[in-house]
Scaffold this active site. Structure first.
Site, PDB file in Angstrom:
ATOM      1  N   SER A   1      41.732  42.823  42.833  1.00  0.00           N
ATOM      2  CA  SER A   1      43.194  42.885  42.243  1.00  0.00           C
ATOM      3  C   SER A   1      43.059  41.700  41.229  1.00  0.00           C
ATOM      4  CB  SER A   1      43.929  42.465  43.301  1.00  0.00           C
ATOM      5  OG  SER A   1      45.288  42.676  42.972  1.00  0.00           O
TER       6      SER A   1
ATOM      7  N   ASP B   1      46.401  53.758  44.786  1.00  0.00           N
ATOM      8  CA  ASP B   1      46.604  52.333  44.670  1.00  0.00           C
ATOM      9  C   ASP B   1      47.175  52.134  43.364  1.00  0.00           C
ATOM     10  OD1 ASP B   1      46.436  49.692  44.519  1.00  0.00           O
ATOM     11  OD2 ASP B   1      44.395  49.505  44.443  1.00  0.00           O
TER      12      ASP B   1
ATOM     13  N   HIS C   1      45.879  49.512  48.644  1.00  0.00           N
ATOM     14  CA  HIS C   1      45.435  48.368  47.649  1.00  0.00           C
ATOM     15  C   HIS C   1      44.419  47.429  48.392  1.00  0.00           C
ATOM     16  CE1 HIS C   1      45.451  45.556  44.345  1.00  0.00           C
ATOM     17  NE2 HIS C   1      46.069  44.648  45.060  1.00  0.00           N
TER      18      HIS C   1
END
Length: 296
Positions: free
Chosen positions: A124, A196, A258
């Site tokens: 991320s 995601d 995610h």
């Protein structure tokens, strides 16, 4: 567990990066003496500054920290000048606050083990920071393997193309096509999990590197669950609601997808709040014509 992971007993964390108040980025540098690999790891958004940087999505001009190395390469014709290159403003906060100091520490470690392979990775926001460090080390003459998970989009078109040239993305892609095998020697790769959202935002930014797509929703993820997409990327394909997801927010925002990348990561605390704030920022960005600014 040394039985499960034998190299662990010969692995040492040699540098820890902890974000102070107002600074961005948390991670560490690990040396695997058995496999002769130096691994630089950045974690997901955790501090308030991390989240703030995630949402500061207006573009800003890209200026590499390694200015001397950059201009030497440009002036000798080894790389092209990065003209009209812009980057996600929040991510650029890293270079303003911690980048130069952290790079110097990494270089000291690399000089200590000059024959070791370099891997830079993150999830991320950590993936975005890994990309920034990878660019700087590449300018300094290293050949890092940048392996990102769930990376957000942070480059404008010009910067995306320049980064791909810097990492010889097309050449590595062609080698993979010719041999039918990904060597992971060096280069810029991104791993994206089906459903995601994060690798799709902000939508007016671009992604660089070569994509590996996880098409299976649930863990565990095995080798046969992966597709090599190369320089293209998979479109978002909403699937039926997964029974493992808990709560309406998780179902709508795909927080499980995610966080599930070969293992389940829960570093992105308050993810659903973050997405709501992001969408508000996204609307404000468009009303301020920043998207037009990004494309010149």
């Amino acid at each position: 567990d040394n039985d499960i992971n034998p190299p662990a007993k010969n692995t040492k964390i040699v540098q820890v990066l902890e974000a102070a108040k107002g600074e961005l980025g948390t991670g560490y540098v690990m040396v695997d003496f058995e496999k002769e690999v130096i691994v630089v790891v950045f974690r997901s958004s955790t501090t308030s500054q991390d989240w703030f940087s995630d949402f500061t999505i207006q573009p800003t001009d890209f200026e590499p920290l390694s200015q001397n190395e950059y201009w030497k390469l440009v002036n000798t014709g080894k790389i092209n000048k990065c003209k009209d290159c812009q980057i996600h403003r929040g991510v650029s906060k890293f270079t303003e606050s911690l980048g130069k100091d952290f790079l110097e520490k990494i270089e000291c470690i690399l000089e200590r083990y000059p024959n070791f392979k370099i891997v830079i990775t993150g999830h991320s926001l950590g993936a975005a920071l890994a990309s920034m460090v990878g660019i700087e080390l590449r300018l300094k003459g290293y050949y890092p393997l940048v392996l990102t998970y769930a990376p957000p989009r942070i480059f404008n078109t010009n910067l995306k193309e320049w980064v791909d040239e810097l990492f010889e993305t097309e050449h590595i892609h062609q080698e993979i096509i010719d041999t039918g095998e990904i060597q992971f020697v060096w280069g810029y790769f991104r791993v994206v999990h089906k459903n995601d959202y994060i690798p799709l935002v902000p939508p007016f930014y671009k992604v660089a590197g070569l994509e590996i797509f996880i098409r299976k929703i649930d863990l565990p993820h095995e080798k046969n669950d992966l597709d090599y997409c190369g320089t293209t990327h998979e479109s978002f394909m909403p699937s039926e609601t997964d029974t493992k997801l808990s709560g309406l927010v998780d179902q709508l925002l795909h927080t499980y997808e995610h966080s599930a990348y070969f293992v389940y990561m829960n570093g992105c605390k308050d993810f659903w709040i973050a997405i709501v704030v992001f969408m508000l920022s996204y609307c404000l960005l468009y009303t301020s014509d920043a998207a037009d600014e990004l494309d010149g």
